[in-house]
Design a protein around this motif. Structure first.
Motif, short mmCIF file in Angstrom:
data_model
loop_
_atom_site.label_atom_id
_atom_site.label_comp_id
_atom_site.label_asym_id
_atom_site.label_seq_id
_atom_site.Cartn_x
_atom_site.Cartn_y
_atom_site.Cartn_z
N SER A 10 -31.81 51.70 78.26
CA SER A 10 -30.47 51.77 77.68
C SER A 10 -29.47 51.04 78.55
CB SER A 10 -30.03 53.23 77.51
OG SER A 10 -29.96 53.88 78.76
N ALA A 11 -28.39 50.58 77.91
CA ALA A 11 -27.26 49.98 78.61
C ALA A 11 -25.99 50.39 77.87
CB ALA A 11 -27.39 48.46 78.65
N ALA A 12 -24.90 50.61 78.60
CA ALA A 12 -23.65 51.05 77.99
C ALA A 12 -22.48 50.32 78.63
CB ALA A 12 -23.48 52.56 78.16
N VAL A 13 -21.56 49.84 77.78
CA VAL A 13 -20.37 49.13 78.26
C VAL A 13 -19.19 49.58 77.41
CG1 VAL A 13 -19.28 46.89 78.63
CG2 VAL A 13 -21.76 47.11 78.90
N THR A 14 -18.04 49.82 78.06
CA THR A 14 -16.81 50.14 77.33
C THR A 14 -15.67 49.33 77.91
OG1 THR A 14 -15.42 51.95 76.49
CG2 THR A 14 -16.18 52.13 78.77
N HIS A 15 -14.70 48.98 77.03
CA HIS A 15 -13.58 48.13 77.43
C HIS A 15 -12.37 48.50 76.58
CE1 HIS A 15 -11.21 44.46 78.10
NE2 HIS A 15 -12.03 44.16 79.09
N PRO A 16 -11.16 48.48 77.17
CA PRO A 16 -9.98 48.83 76.37
C PRO A 16 -9.66 47.83 75.27
CG PRO A 16 -9.36 48.15 78.60
CD PRO A 16 -10.83 48.30 78.59
N GLY A 17 -10.26 46.65 75.31
CA GLY A 17 -9.99 45.64 74.30
C GLY A 17 -8.98 44.63 74.79
N ALA A 18 -8.59 43.71 73.91
CA ALA A 18 -7.72 42.60 74.30
C ALA A 18 -6.24 42.95 74.26
CB ALA A 18 -7.99 41.40 73.37
N VAL A 19 -5.89 44.10 73.67
CA VAL A 19 -4.48 44.44 73.46
C VAL A 19 -4.09 45.72 74.19
CG1 VAL A 19 -2.76 45.05 71.72
CG2 VAL A 19 -4.42 43.24 71.25
N ARG A 20 -4.91 46.74 74.09
CA ARG A 20 -4.55 48.06 74.61
C ARG A 20 -4.84 48.17 76.10
NH1 ARG A 20 -6.21 52.38 69.86
NH2 ARG A 20 -5.26 51.22 68.13
N THR A 21 -4.04 49.01 76.77
CA THR A 21 -4.27 49.28 78.19
C THR A 21 -5.02 50.58 78.39
OG1 THR A 21 -2.09 50.34 78.34
CG2 THR A 21 -2.22 48.00 78.91
N ARG A 22 -4.91 51.49 77.42
CA ARG A 22 -5.58 52.79 77.52
C ARG A 22 -6.90 52.75 76.73
NH1 ARG A 22 -4.01 58.17 78.33
NH2 ARG A 22 -1.86 57.51 78.59
#
Length: 240
Positions: A10-22
């Motif tokens: 398994s692999a897992a990645v999370t990111h706030p995205g290109a616009v949001r800071t939270r």
């Protein structure tokens, strides 16, 4: 990246995205249990991450050494408890408040899988080059598709695409849908929040999922394309 029972990596990645800071997404990566999940919180400033983290904490604290049936029962019990806790917290914060989160959870053991979900975070299975959507969105646009009012293609860009009809914390009783099936060598699973789906189409998801570092590459694709929402991806690969 982590390897668990049954030859799954398994692999897992999370990111706030290109616009949001939270980042109001959370994930669970428990290869020792054969359990993975993605949660996408909602409810305004400071509430979405509270909701998704409540789900993460509840599922991450399931003890090791349980049978598949026991883990599945624990998932249901703990999500129901989170549902109640979120409603109580929303009431404490003021009238009319809703603190909720989608959830999609996948349990894989002994050549079988079970997927539970509420909301529009999704589960996919890539088998022999064909991408199957295991979950079905609990959303307004999915209801419109089911009624024949709009097409699947129109649904992806619909202005009310963020309106969900089911979530943990949204109603007094939590309803989870469930699908089960067999796992065969070469299978690849994907769990994701809707931040991915809005900017990366399924054919490209299939192609990326078939390659190396799929979780990282999918999240990078979404961010490069200006993802307005948080993006979370969990991938599972069965060797053999």
């Amino acid at each position: 990246m982590a390897a668990g029972a049954g030859g799954l990596v398994s692999a897992a990645v999370t990111h706030p995205g290109a616009v949001r800071t939270r980042n109001e997404d959370s994930y669970v990566d428990r290869p020792d249990l054969g359990l993975w999940a993605v949660a996408d919180g909602a409810g305004g400033h400071g509430a979405g991450d509270y909701a998704s983290n409540a789900i993460r904490e509840a599922l991450e604290s399931i003890p090791a050494g349980l049978s598949a049936a026991e883990v599945l029962a624990q998932v249901r019990l703990r999500l129901a408890a989170v549902n109640t806790a979120l409603r109580e917290e929303a009431e404490r914060r003021g009238p009319g408040r809703v603190i909720a989160s989608t959830v999609v959870a996948l349990l894989v053991r002994g050549g079988h899988f079970a997927c539970l979900w509420a909301g529009d975070s999704r589960a996919y299975l890539l088998r022999d080059g064909a991408l199957q959507r295991l979950s079905r969105d609990h959303s307004l646009v999915q209801e419109l598709v089911d009624q024949g009012a709009i097409s699947e293609a129109e649904a992806e860009a619909h202005p009310q695409g963020n309106v969900i009809t089911r979530a943990v914390g949204a109603a007094a009783t939590l309803e989870l849908d469930k699908v089960t099936g067999r796992v065969v060598p070469g299978d690849r699973f994907l769990l994701c929040s809707d931040g991915l789906i809005r900017v990366v189409e399924e054919p490209e998801i299939a192609g990326t999922l078939a390659g190396e570092d799929a979780a990282g590459r999918l999240v990078r694709l979404a961010v490069e394309r200006g993802a307005r929402d948080n993006v979370t991806v969990v991938t599972l690969v069965r060797g053999g």
